[in-house]
Design a protein around this motif. Structure first.
Motif, mmCIF file in Angstrom:
data_model
loop_
_atom_site.group_PDB
_atom_site.id
_atom_site.type_symbol
_atom_site.label_atom_id
_atom_site.label_comp_id
_atom_site.label_asym_id
_atom_site.label_seq_id
_atom_site.Cartn_x
_atom_site.Cartn_y
_atom_site.Cartn_z
ATOM 1 N N ASN A 7 6.547 39.389 14.701
ATOM 2 C CA ASN A 7 7.149 38.719 15.851
ATOM 3 C C ASN A 7 6.194 37.720 16.491
ATOM 4 N N LEU A 8 4.910 38.023 16.499
ATOM 5 C CA LEU A 8 3.932 37.059 16.992
ATOM 6 C C LEU A 8 3.908 35.807 16.121
ATOM 7 N N GLN A 9 3.934 36.002 14.802
ATOM 8 C CA GLN A 9 3.916 34.859 13.895
ATOM 9 C C GLN A 9 5.164 34.003 14.065
ATOM 10 N N THR A 10 6.326 34.644 14.162
ATOM 11 C CA THR A 10 7.575 33.900 14.360
ATOM 12 C C THR A 10 7.531 33.118 15.662
ATOM 13 N N PHE A 11 7.037 33.754 16.712
ATOM 14 C CA PHE A 11 6.950 33.079 18.012
ATOM 15 C C PHE A 11 6.002 31.888 17.946
ATOM 16 N N GLY A 206 16.903 31.078 34.909
ATOM 17 C CA GLY A 206 16.788 29.852 34.124
ATOM 18 C C GLY A 206 16.104 29.994 32.785
ATOM 19 N N LEU A 207 16.050 31.229 32.259
ATOM 20 C CA LEU A 207 15.479 31.464 30.930
ATOM 21 C C LEU A 207 16.601 31.790 29.954
ATOM 22 N N GLU A 208 16.705 31.000 28.922
ATOM 23 C CA GLU A 208 17.789 31.135 27.943
ATOM 24 C C GLU A 208 17.293 31.823 26.680
ATOM 25 N N VAL A 209 18.094 32.730 26.136
ATOM 26 C CA VAL A 209 17.696 33.474 24.938
ATOM 27 C C VAL A 209 17.677 32.563 23.715
ATOM 28 N N VAL A 210 16.579 32.671 22.968
ATOM 29 C CA VAL A 210 16.462 31.990 21.677
ATOM 30 C C VAL A 210 16.716 32.976 20.545
ATOM 31 N N ASP A 211 16.157 34.181 20.705
ATOM 32 C CA ASP A 211 16.265 35.172 19.629
ATOM 33 C C ASP A 211 15.989 36.564 20.189
ATOM 34 N N ILE A 212 16.684 37.561 19.643
ATOM 35 C CA ILE A 212 16.443 38.963 19.985
ATOM 36 C C ILE A 212 16.199 39.719 18.687
ATOM 37 N N SER A 213 15.082 40.417 18.604
ATOM 38 C CA SER A 213 14.786 41.167 17.382
ATOM 39 C C SER A 213 15.641 42.427 17.314
ATOM 40 N N ALA A 214 15.807 42.939 16.109
ATOM 41 C CA ALA A 214 16.459 44.242 15.948
ATOM 42 C C ALA A 214 15.582 45.309 16.596
ATOM 43 N N PRO A 215 16.179 46.393 17.107
ATOM 44 C CA PRO A 215 15.375 47.469 17.707
ATOM 45 C C PRO A 215 14.344 48.011 16.721
ATOM 46 N N ILE A 216 13.163 48.296 17.248
ATOM 47 C CA ILE A 216 12.067 48.814 16.442
ATOM 48 C C ILE A 216 11.652 50.162 17.023
ATOM 49 N N THR A 234 12.014 46.135 21.697
ATOM 50 C CA THR A 234 12.503 44.904 21.094
ATOM 51 C C THR A 234 11.668 43.723 21.573
ATOM 52 N N PHE A 235 11.831 42.592 20.911
ATOM 53 C CA PHE A 235 11.231 41.330 21.333
ATOM 54 C C PHE A 235 12.359 40.347 21.635
ATOM 55 N N ILE A 236 12.266 39.661 22.771
ATOM 56 C CA ILE A 236 13.191 38.568 23.063
ATOM 57 C C ILE A 236 12.387 37.300 23.295
ATOM 58 N N THR A 237 12.787 36.232 22.635
ATOM 59 C CA THR A 237 12.199 34.923 22.889
ATOM 60 C C THR A 237 13.132 34.132 23.799
ATOM 61 N N PHE A 238 12.565 33.595 24.879
ATOM 62 C CA PHE A 238 13.313 32.790 25.836
ATOM 63 C C PHE A 238 12.771 31.359 25.852
ATOM 64 N N VAL A 239 13.607 30.432 26.278
ATOM 65 C CA VAL A 239 13.165 29.067 26.536
ATOM 66 C C VAL A 239 13.560 28.704 27.961
ATOM 67 N N LYS A 240 12.659 28.016 28.661
ATOM 68 C CA LYS A 240 12.995 27.540 30.005
ATOM 69 C C LYS A 240 13.925 26.346 29.871
ATOM 70 N N GLN A 241 15.067 26.437 30.489
ATOM 71 C CA GLN A 241 16.066 25.379 30.382
ATOM 72 C C GLN A 241 15.509 24.065 30.918
ATOM 73 N N MET A 242 15.736 23.005 30.177
ATOM 74 C CA MET A 242 15.293 21.672 30.596
ATOM 75 C C MET A 242 16.052 21.254 31.836
ATOM 76 N N GLY A 243 15.357 20.624 32.753
ATOM 77 C CA GLY A 243 16.014 20.108 33.943
ATOM 78 C C GLY A 243 16.221 21.124 35.025
ATOM 79 N N ARG A 244 15.840 22.402 34.784
ATOM 80 C CA ARG A 244 15.976 23.428 35.808
ATOM 81 C C ARG A 244 14.790 23.343 36.753
ATOM 82 N N LYS A 245 15.035 23.076 38.018
ATOM 83 C CA LYS A 245 13.959 22.916 38.985
ATOM 84 C C LYS A 245 13.465 24.276 39.463
ATOM 85 N N ASN A 246 12.137 24.329 39.744
ATOM 86 C CA ASN A 246 11.564 25.536 40.315
ATOM 87 C C ASN A 246 11.883 25.606 41.794
ATOM 88 N N ASP A 247 12.022 26.831 42.290
ATOM 89 C CA ASP A 247 12.254 27.004 43.719
ATOM 90 C C ASP A 247 10.967 26.748 44.488
#
Length: 247
Positions: A7-11, A206-216, A234-247
């Protein structure tokens, strides 16, 4: 290869592709949030997961920021990482900070290209999980990536909580499943969270899922007279949505 290494390598492959696609040519800032003694940062460097060329002797194109609330862990990470990876240290490729991951005062808004957090949110109640994800969202650049590893509820736990919800409150939604206690050291409450809950909270900040690993499955080492104890993560990879402003 172990699940953590896979999962580290994939990330890291995603991080490199992400930087190339967005034409980011300056140094990548990578935050290890809740780093402990720095084992996962060491794995990335040892396995050369962020190298553009695996044959290179060293790669100083990434600066690592190691953050933990425990000063002892930070001191261990500083000592171990700087001694094992002197070229990275010589090029100011490491920084270390004692900081609360629910706040991340060390990091500025939109300052980090990639971040990871491994098996720490089980220490937090729901509010702490939400604050952590909000803090991660704040420090990531738009399009930045975040890898989260956490203990998850079993199907049996989810079914049990669904049945309890129906019994105690008929108006409560069946899918409103959040967390369940885990076995842990005395006087400590460890929580395993449902994947759906983590995804919902992440989406709200504002974090969107990219990938969720199968349970380990992880089997805990127990004493001779103790029953075997297992827990899935599990591992979940998220991406910060473009254009989403910080509070």
């Amino acid at each position: 290869m172990s699940p953590i290494l896979e999962n580290l390598q994939t990330f890291c492959d995603r991080v490199k592709s992400n930087l190339r696609e967005r034409q980011i040519n300056h140094k990548c800032i990578f935050a290890d949030i809740g780093c402990g003694p720095g084992h996962n940062t060491a794995l990335i460097l040892r396995e050369k997961f962020l190298y553009d060329d695996e044959e290179e002797e060293d790669d100083t194109s990434t600066d690592f920021i190691c953050i933990d609330l425990c000063k002892t862990f930070i001191d261990m990470a500083r000592t171990d990482l700087t001694s094992e990876f002197p070229d990275q240290a010589k090029n100011n490729g490491f920084s270390f900070a004692v900081d609360d991951m629910m706040v991340l005062n060390t990091l500025s808004n939109d300052s980090v290209h990639a971040a990871m957090n491994f098996c720490t949110i089980h220490h937090f109640e729901v509010d702490g999980v939400t604050k952590t994800l909000e803090a991660v969202h704040r420090v990531l650049v738009g399009g930045g990536l975040f890898l989260l590893q956490f203990w998850i509820m079993s199907d049996t736990d989810i079914k049990k909580q669904q049945d309890e919800n129906k019994k105690n409150d008929v108006e409560r939604k069946e899918d409103d499943i959040i967390c369940t206690p885990m076995d842990g050291p005395p006087n400590q409450k460890f929580l395993a969270y449902s994947i759906d809950f983590i995804v919902k909270v992440a989406a709200k900040v504002g974090l969107e899922v990219v990938d969720i690993s199968a349970p380990i499955q992880y089997v805990f080492e127990m004493g001779e007279d103790e029953e075997e104890c297992c827990q899935d993560y599990t591992f979940i990879t998220f991406v910060k949505q473009m254009g989403r402003k910080n509070d």
